[in-house]
Each structure stands twice: as structure tokens, then as C-alpha cells.
Design a protein around this motif. Structure first.
Motif, short mmCIF file in Angstrom:
data_model
loop_
_atom_site.label_atom_id
_atom_site.label_comp_id
_atom_site.label_asym_id
_atom_site.label_seq_id
_atom_site.Cartn_x
_atom_site.Cartn_y
_atom_site.Cartn_z
N LEU A 28 0.86 -1.21 -0.13
CA LEU A 28 -0.18 -0.05 -0.10
C LEU A 28 0.95 1.27 0.08
O LEU A 28 2.09 1.23 0.27
N THR A 29 0.29 2.46 -0.35
CA THR A 29 1.01 3.72 -0.41
C THR A 29 0.29 4.54 0.63
O THR A 29 -0.78 4.90 0.28
N LEU A 30 1.04 5.40 1.39
CA LEU A 30 0.48 6.35 2.20
C LEU A 30 0.53 7.68 1.46
O LEU A 30 1.71 8.19 0.88
N LEU A 31 -0.48 8.39 1.63
CA LEU A 31 -0.48 9.63 0.72
C LEU A 31 -1.05 10.86 2.07
O LEU A 31 -1.61 10.33 3.10
N TYR A 32 -0.54 12.02 1.73
CA TYR A 32 -1.14 13.34 2.75
C TYR A 32 -1.82 14.20 1.81
O TYR A 32 -1.76 14.45 0.66
N HIS A 33 -3.11 14.35 2.32
CA HIS A 33 -4.12 15.20 1.50
C HIS A 33 -4.02 16.62 2.46
O HIS A 33 -4.41 16.91 3.50
N ASN A 34 -3.82 17.53 1.36
CA ASN A 34 -3.51 18.94 1.95
C ASN A 34 -4.94 19.62 2.12
O ASN A 34 -6.01 19.44 1.55
N HIS A 35 -4.78 20.61 3.07
CA HIS A 35 -5.99 21.61 3.03
C HIS A 35 -4.89 23.08 2.78
O HIS A 35 -3.90 22.96 2.31
N ALA A 36 -5.80 24.09 2.98
CA ALA A 36 -4.81 25.32 2.93
C ALA A 36 -4.16 25.78 3.90
O ALA A 36 -2.88 26.44 3.63
N HIS A 37 -4.22 25.29 5.15
CA HIS A 37 -3.39 25.72 6.23
C HIS A 37 -1.93 25.05 5.94
O HIS A 37 -0.80 25.58 6.64
N GLU A 38 -1.80 23.92 5.17
CA GLU A 38 -0.18 23.45 4.97
C GLU A 38 0.53 24.39 4.29
O GLU A 38 1.88 24.20 3.96
N PHE A 39 -0.25 25.31 3.54
CA PHE A 39 0.32 26.34 2.72
C PHE A 39 0.86 27.57 3.33
O PHE A 39 1.34 28.64 2.53
N GLU A 40 0.33 27.61 4.54
CA GLU A 40 0.55 29.05 5.17
C GLU A 40 2.23 29.28 5.84
O GLU A 40 2.71 28.23 6.15
N LEU A 89 1.86 12.40 -2.04
CA LEU A 89 0.87 13.51 -1.59
C LEU A 89 -0.56 13.02 -2.50
O LEU A 89 -0.49 12.49 -3.74
N GLU A 90 -1.50 13.40 -1.90
CA GLU A 90 -2.92 13.50 -2.62
C GLU A 90 -3.01 15.16 -2.75
O GLU A 90 -3.48 15.63 -1.62
N LEU A 91 -2.86 15.76 -3.86
CA LEU A 91 -3.03 17.14 -4.30
C LEU A 91 -4.45 17.40 -4.34
O LEU A 91 -5.34 17.13 -5.16
N ASP A 92 -4.93 18.29 -3.07
CA ASP A 92 -6.30 18.83 -3.22
C ASP A 92 -6.08 20.23 -4.10
O ASP A 92 -5.84 21.22 -3.39
N ILE A 93 -6.41 20.28 -5.33
CA ILE A 93 -6.32 21.45 -5.91
C ILE A 93 -7.27 22.70 -5.52
O ILE A 93 -6.62 23.88 -5.32
N TYR A 94 -8.39 22.40 -4.98
CA TYR A 94 -9.20 23.57 -4.43
C TYR A 94 -8.43 24.16 -3.24
O TYR A 94 -8.22 25.41 -3.45
#
Length: 183
Positions: free
Chosen positions: A120-132, A155-160
Motif C-alpha cells: 500500500l502507499t501512504l498519501l497526505y491530503h492537503n488543505h489550505a493551512h499546509e501552505f501558510e 501526496l494527494e493534491l487537493d487543487i481546491y
């Protein structure tokens, strides 16, 4: 190469709560290849696999919380393996301190290694706060990328959420292509 198109079931959570089978049927008719879970709806893995097969859908992965990565990893691995899932994604994390993010990186690396050893592969899903820029100009997303092994975390990139944070999603995608597995 065909791009697999899946739907994150969280976006239809109310309908899933009413009837997961009706949702699977509709997604299959609409041409989706698979689904990304956020819950397994108290359905045993074997039964879930049968339901997916009935509608010709793949389990593309699941979102999960930090607790599953620290105390429930063996059960999560068994379930995901039985339903044919490939990705396990940490759905959300936040910390007010850099040390909190560094502790997360340790958890992600350890869980990612165990998941990888089980296919299996572990991913991290972003929200806005990870880019502050909150730690002397360093973003949590930078901390994650620089303090985890690419073999253990993608990574799982959440474009929104990236766009919402003022990040150019296309540039970010291109700059981090080697770490992004799902969008």
C-alpha cells in the motif's frame, strides 16, 4: 495510458449514508472506475469487495485519521488489502508548532514504511493551512516533504485547497510531480 477516474465518497456522504449500493450503481453507470472511501460504513471487507465487484468499481483508496495510522494500522492494512485498495491517505492534520509537524513526519514515515511493506502507499491530503508560511517562512507542506522519505509518503493534491491558499496548483503539481499520486 488511461487515467483512472474515481470519486471521493465524502462528497456524496449523505447519499452514501442512505444507500451505499445506490451510490455505487450510479457511479458505475456514470463511467467511474472507482471510489475513494472515507468510511467503510460498518461493512465487512469481504462484503465491501463483493459490492465493489458487483458494480465494476475499484477501491482506489481511503481517507483515514491519524489514530488509524498510530493504533489501528494492522486492521486498516487488512481491510484495504482485502478490498483491493492501493492508497491510504491521512485526511487531515494540524499543529500550531513546528515540533508538532515534525512529530507527524515521524508517524508518517513509520506508517508509510509499514504500508509499503504490505503493498500500500501512504498519501497526505492537503488543505489550505499546509501552505501558510508560519514557521520562519517554512510551510507545513515543506516540512512534510523535507522530513519524510519519498518511498514512505506521497501526496494527494487537493487543487481546491491549494488554490484557496494562494498556491498555483499547476506549478505546484509540476514542481512536486514525483511525490503526487492522486489529485
Amino acid at each position: 495510458m488511461k487515467t483512472n477516474l474515481g470519486l471521493q465518497l465524502f462528497s456524496l456522504r449523505q447519499k452514501c449514508d442512505e444507500s451505499l449500493e445506490n451510490v455505487f450503481s450510479a457511479l458505475s453507470r456514470a463511467g467511474y472506475d472507482g471510489v475513494e472511501f472515507y468510511s467503510f460504513y460498518n461493512i465487512e471487507a469481504g462484503e465491501m469487495r463483493q459490492l465493489l465487484n458487483k458494480y465494476n468499481l475499484k477501491a482506489m483508496g481511503t481517507h483515514t485519521g491519524i489514530e488509524a495510522l498510530t493504533t489501528g494500522l494492522d486492521d486498516l492494512i487488512r481491510y484495504c488489502t482485502e478490498i483491493g485498495g492501493k492508497y491510504v491517505t491521512l485526511a487531515y492534520y494540524n499543529s500550531d508548532t513546528k515540533d508538532g509537524w515534525l512529530k507527524l513526519c515521524e508517524i508518517l514515515d513509520k506508517a508509510g514504511k509499514e504500508l509499503r511493506s504490505n503493498g500500500l502507499t501512504l498519501l497526505y491530503h492537503n488543505h489550505a493551512h499546509e501552505f501558510e508560511n508560519c514557521f520562519d517562512g517554512e510551510m507545513p507542506e515543506d516540512i512534510i516533504l523535507s522530513n519524510t522519505s519519498p518511498e514512505n509518503l506521497s501526496l494527494e493534491l487537493d487543487i481546491y485547497w491549494a488554490q484557496h491558499a494562494g498556491i498555483d496548483p499547476e506549478k505546484y503539481f509540476k514542481d512536486n510531480l514525483s511525490r503526487i499520486r492522486t489529485v
